[in-house]
Design an enzyme around this catalytic site. Structure first.
Site: not given
Ligand code: PGA
Length: 251
Positions: A9, A11, A96, A98, A168, A174, A214
């Site tokens: 992903n 982003k 997601h 976000e 998630e 992140g 992560s």
């Molecule tokens: P990350 O993000 O691996 O940077 O923690 C995962 C995601 O938001 O899909």
């Protein structure tokens, strides 16, 4: 049959040229390699068509990171599921955290997005997960159950069989703070039981449930070794091929 999937992903990262380079580099890295999972990259909408044309999409599935909850028409700035399909993409990441947190996505809009994605032949990668306070107060099971019930339990069993779930935990995204393998297994097993209670054991058994938050080359093997963790949705570590490949190779 349940599939193992490693999905990136990206982003809101990379310009078109940078994204094309990254996708081509991944394509080259996978050439001739025996890979034991499906590989997907979720890329910005501006990159979809160029990337789908530049790589072997039988080896790397291309995903949009969102699509509209409407079919077409006067929705300035939106990108429909049909438009996504027309680029050569085969997947769409939906729900997601976000997008839920910053763009006000609700269970109702996500329900529409999922239906439109499926109607257009896209595979939704549907994200669920709790925030830190919900985890700390022991509400994470209820939260993910409500997210699933609210947006994808209206689907027929046949439709549900076409979606991929991604758990998630928001506190792990992140942050460098991964759920432990035991925490991931516990909630993935719960998600599968929830699916089984609604659609039966076969549908639940065939459903791929990815872990995200992560995930990296150092922890992927342990996470993916769990019986109910069928791969990962990878943010930061998907932005460099030397970081993404070890996750793919964890299978
Ligand atoms: P990350 O993000 O691996 O940077 O923690 C995962 C995601 O938001 O899909």
């Amino acid at each position: 049959m349940r599939k193992n999937i490693v999905a990136g992903n990206w982003k809101m990262n990379t310009t078109l040229n940078e994204g094309l380079e990254l996708a081509k580099e991944l394509d080259a890295a996978l050439k001739g390699k025996a890979i034991n999972c499906d590989v997907v990259i979720g890329v910005p909408a501006t990159h979809l068509a160029s990337i789908a044309a530049a790589i072997d999409t039988t080896k790397i599935g291309v995903a949009a990171e969102n699509c509209a909850d409407k079919v077409s028409g006067a929705y300035t700035g939106e990108i429909s599921a049909a438009m996504v399909v027309s680029t050569g993409a085969k997947y769409v990441i939906l729900g997601h955290s976000e997008r839920r947190a910053y763009y006000g996505e609700t269970e109702t809009t996500l329900k529409e997005k999922t239906l439109l994605a499926l109607a257009n032949g896209l595979t939704p990668i549907f994200c669920i997960g709790e925030v830190l306070e919900e985890r700390e107060s022991g509400k994470h099971f209820d939260v993910v159950k409500a997210q699933i019930e609210g947006s994808v339990f209206n689907l027929s069993a046949e439709e549900f069989g076409k979606i991929v779930l991604a758990y998630e935990p928001v506190w792990a995204i992140g942050t460098g703070k991964t759920a432990s393998a035991a925490q991931a297994q516990e909630i993935h097993a719960f998600i599968r039981q929830t699916v089984a209670a609604k659609y039966g054991a076969t549908v639940a058994d065939d459903c791929s449930i990815l872990y995200g938050g992560s995930c990296n080359g150092a922890n992927a093997k342990e996470l993916f070794a769990n019986p109910d963790v069928d791969g990962g949705l990878i943010g930061g570590a998907a932005l460099a091929v030397d970081k993404f490949m070890p996750i793919i190779e964890a299978f």
